[in-house]
Design a protein around this motif. Structure first.
Motif, mmCIF file in Angstrom:
data_model
loop_
_atom_site.group_PDB
_atom_site.id
_atom_site.type_symbol
_atom_site.label_atom_id
_atom_site.label_comp_id
_atom_site.label_asym_id
_atom_site.label_seq_id
_atom_site.Cartn_x
_atom_site.Cartn_y
_atom_site.Cartn_z
ATOM 1 N N ASP A 146 0.826 -1.202 0.000
ATOM 2 C CA ASP A 146 0.000 0.000 0.000
ATOM 3 C C ASP A 146 0.863 1.256 0.000
ATOM 4 O O ASP A 146 0.593 2.202 -0.738
ATOM 5 N N ALA A 147 1.911 1.256 0.801
ATOM 6 C CA ALA A 147 2.803 2.415 0.836
ATOM 7 C C ALA A 147 3.497 2.605 -0.508
ATOM 8 O O ALA A 147 3.681 3.740 -0.960
ATOM 9 N N LEU A 148 3.858 1.517 -1.147
ATOM 10 C CA LEU A 148 4.506 1.611 -2.452
ATOM 11 C C LEU A 148 3.553 2.177 -3.503
ATOM 12 O O LEU A 148 3.925 3.064 -4.274
ATOM 13 N N VAL A 149 2.313 1.691 -3.498
ATOM 14 C CA VAL A 149 1.328 2.187 -4.472
ATOM 15 C C VAL A 149 1.014 3.660 -4.223
ATOM 16 O O VAL A 149 0.928 4.454 -5.171
ATOM 17 N N VAL A 150 0.866 4.058 -2.970
ATOM 18 C CA VAL A 150 0.613 5.465 -2.644
ATOM 19 C C VAL A 150 1.800 6.323 -3.068
ATOM 20 O O VAL A 150 1.628 7.411 -3.622
ATOM 21 N N SER A 151 2.993 5.839 -2.850
ATOM 22 C CA SER A 151 4.193 6.578 -3.221
ATOM 23 C C SER A 151 4.274 6.775 -4.732
ATOM 24 O O SER A 151 4.631 7.857 -5.205
ATOM 25 N N ILE A 152 3.920 5.754 -5.478
ATOM 26 C CA ILE A 152 3.962 5.851 -6.937
ATOM 27 C C ILE A 152 2.834 6.725 -7.457
ATOM 28 O O ILE A 152 3.045 7.595 -8.310
ATOM 29 N N ALA A 153 1.622 6.521 -6.926
ATOM 30 C CA ALA A 153 0.458 7.241 -7.442
ATOM 31 C C ALA A 153 0.432 8.713 -7.038
ATOM 32 O O ALA A 153 0.148 9.582 -7.860
ATOM 33 N N LEU A 154 0.717 8.993 -5.785
ATOM 34 C CA LEU A 154 0.571 10.367 -5.308
ATOM 35 C C LEU A 154 1.846 11.191 -5.403
ATOM 36 O O LEU A 154 1.793 12.397 -5.613
ATOM 37 N N HIS A 155 2.985 10.561 -5.200
ATOM 38 C CA HIS A 155 4.242 11.302 -5.169
ATOM 39 C C HIS A 155 5.051 11.165 -6.452
ATOM 40 O O HIS A 155 6.110 11.767 -6.562
ATOM 41 N N GLY A 156 4.584 10.344 -7.366
ATOM 42 C CA GLY A 156 5.280 10.182 -8.640
ATOM 43 C C GLY A 156 6.607 9.452 -8.529
ATOM 44 O O GLY A 156 7.458 9.571 -9.414
ATOM 45 N N ALA A 157 6.805 8.717 -7.473
ATOM 46 C CA ALA A 157 8.057 7.970 -7.305
ATOM 47 C C ALA A 157 8.049 6.768 -8.244
ATOM 48 O O ALA A 157 7.000 6.306 -8.694
ATOM 49 N N SER A 158 9.213 6.262 -8.519
ATOM 50 C CA SER A 158 9.306 5.048 -9.326
ATOM 51 C C SER A 158 9.599 3.869 -8.399
ATOM 52 O O SER A 158 10.108 4.038 -7.300
ATOM 53 N N PHE A 159 9.276 2.680 -8.886
ATOM 54 C CA PHE A 159 9.496 1.484 -8.079
ATOM 55 C C PHE A 159 10.984 1.186 -8.021
ATOM 56 O O PHE A 159 11.646 1.054 -9.037
ATOM 57 N N ALA A 160 11.515 1.089 -6.818
ATOM 58 C CA ALA A 160 12.915 0.727 -6.618
ATOM 59 C C ALA A 160 12.948 -0.722 -6.118
ATOM 60 O O ALA A 160 12.506 -0.998 -5.003
ATOM 61 N N PRO A 161 13.451 -1.648 -6.923
ATOM 62 C CA PRO A 161 13.477 -3.051 -6.498
ATOM 63 C C PRO A 161 14.261 -3.274 -5.204
ATOM 64 O O PRO A 161 14.031 -4.251 -4.499
ATOM 65 N N LEU A 162 15.157 -2.355 -4.878
ATOM 66 C CA LEU A 162 15.927 -2.469 -3.645
ATOM 67 C C LEU A 162 15.030 -2.414 -2.407
ATOM 68 O O LEU A 162 15.330 -3.023 -1.387
ATOM 69 N N SER A 163 13.898 -1.726 -2.504
ATOM 70 C CA SER A 163 12.992 -1.621 -1.365
ATOM 71 C C SER A 163 12.272 -2.933 -1.072
ATOM 72 O O SER A 163 11.691 -3.100 -0.011
ATOM 73 N N LEU A 164 12.343 -3.868 -1.995
ATOM 74 C CA LEU A 164 11.722 -5.170 -1.813
ATOM 75 C C LEU A 164 12.591 -6.121 -0.990
ATOM 76 O O LEU A 164 12.089 -7.043 -0.351
ATOM 77 N N LEU A 165 13.905 -5.880 -0.970
ATOM 78 C CA LEU A 165 14.846 -6.812 -0.347
ATOM 79 C C LEU A 165 14.654 -7.030 1.164
ATOM 80 O O LEU A 165 14.739 -8.164 1.619
ATOM 81 N N PRO A 166 14.425 -5.994 1.983
ATOM 82 C CA PRO A 166 14.252 -6.267 3.417
ATOM 83 C C PRO A 166 13.066 -7.186 3.715
ATOM 84 O O PRO A 166 13.165 -8.079 4.560
ATOM 85 N N GLY A 167 11.967 -7.002 3.029
ATOM 86 C CA GLY A 167 10.814 -7.876 3.244
ATOM 87 C C GLY A 167 11.084 -9.306 2.813
ATOM 88 O O GLY A 167 10.676 -10.264 3.482
ATOM 89 N N LEU A 168 11.772 -9.461 1.694
ATOM 90 C CA LEU A 168 12.136 -10.802 1.256
ATOM 91 C C LEU A 168 13.123 -11.455 2.217
ATOM 92 O O LEU A 168 13.048 -12.658 2.482
ATOM 93 N N ASP B 43 9.306 8.359 -0.553
ATOM 94 C CA ASP B 43 10.308 7.363 -0.195
ATOM 95 C C ASP B 43 10.383 7.163 1.317
ATOM 96 O O ASP B 43 10.701 6.082 1.785
ATOM 97 N N THR B 44 10.115 8.208 2.075
ATOM 98 C CA THR B 44 10.134 8.086 3.520
ATOM 99 C C THR B 44 9.028 7.148 3.988
ATOM 100 O O THR B 44 9.254 6.308 4.861
ATOM 101 N N TRP B 45 7.840 7.266 3.395
ATOM 102 C CA TRP B 45 6.747 6.388 3.787
ATOM 103 C C TRP B 45 7.029 4.948 3.363
ATOM 104 O O TRP B 45 6.729 4.011 4.098
ATOM 105 N N VAL B 46 7.617 4.734 2.207
ATOM 106 C CA VAL B 46 7.978 3.379 1.784
ATOM 107 C C VAL B 46 9.046 2.811 2.727
ATOM 108 O O VAL B 46 8.989 1.647 3.115
ATOM 109 N N GLY B 47 9.996 3.638 3.139
ATOM 110 C CA GLY B 47 11.017 3.181 4.080
ATOM 111 C C GLY B 47 10.435 2.860 5.439
ATOM 112 O O GLY B 47 10.780 1.839 6.051
#
Length: 167
Positions: free
Chosen positions: A39-61, A130-134
């Motif tokens: 949800d944070a990733l989708v909000v970041s992309i939709a509202l803040h215009g951020a791009s998906f950084a695959p690096l942000s997926l690594l901690p969860g994996l 990016d802060t919310w995704v982090g």
């Protein structure tokens, strides 16, 4: 137990009351963790215009891998009640490896949070999305690891299904 007077809490009764529902609660925590991050990733992309950084997926994996490693070892294997000393040592090393992977994934999530808060070196800086995704990555790791610990600690020991009451 600890700082409580002995006999104040019947820990066996608490364990037997929580144990039938622990696997379900762990699954809910795990699903909630990944939903919060997504949800944070989708909000970041939709509202803040951020791009998906695959690096942000690594901690969860990494946290998910740590939970899988953790639940490959039962508490009886760590206690060494029915195994030889070498098997008990292997079980303890696998559990230690799972703890190291979980701490590494949590540290990675915190590092991504700090990088997102500092702007991450991107043009434009700011890092509001990016802060919310982090932050959601840190929360995700904590919830995934809490679900793993809940599932590991409240494992059904005498079940025919390998220890999990809902599988």
């Amino acid at each position: 137990m600890g700082c409580l007077p002995s006999g104040l809490v019947d820990w066996d009764a608490v364990y037997s009351a929580i144990q039938p529902h622990a696997t379900f609660a762990a699954g809910v925590l795990f699903g909630l963790a990944w939903w919060i991050w997504g949800d944070a990733l989708v909000v970041s992309i939709a509202l803040h215009g951020a791009s998906f950084a695959p690096l942000s997926l690594l901690p969860g994996l990494g946290a998910t891998a740590a939970v899988l490693l953790m639940n490959c070892v039962s508490r009886q294997e760590v206690a060494g009640e029915y195994l030889d000393e070498a098997a008990t040592t292997r079980a303890k090393l696998l559990l230690l490896l799972s703890y190291l992977v979980s701490l590494g994934s949590l540290a990675g999530a915190v590092a991504l949070l700090l990088a997102g808060a500092a702007g991450g070196g991107r043009a434009g800086g700011g890092g509001g999305g990016d802060t919310w995704v982090g932050a959601s990555g840190v929360l995700q790791c904590c919830l995934v690891l809490a679900s793993g610990m809940l599932c590991w600690f409240f494992h059904a020991e005498d079940s025919q299904l390998g220890g999990y009451s809902y599988l």
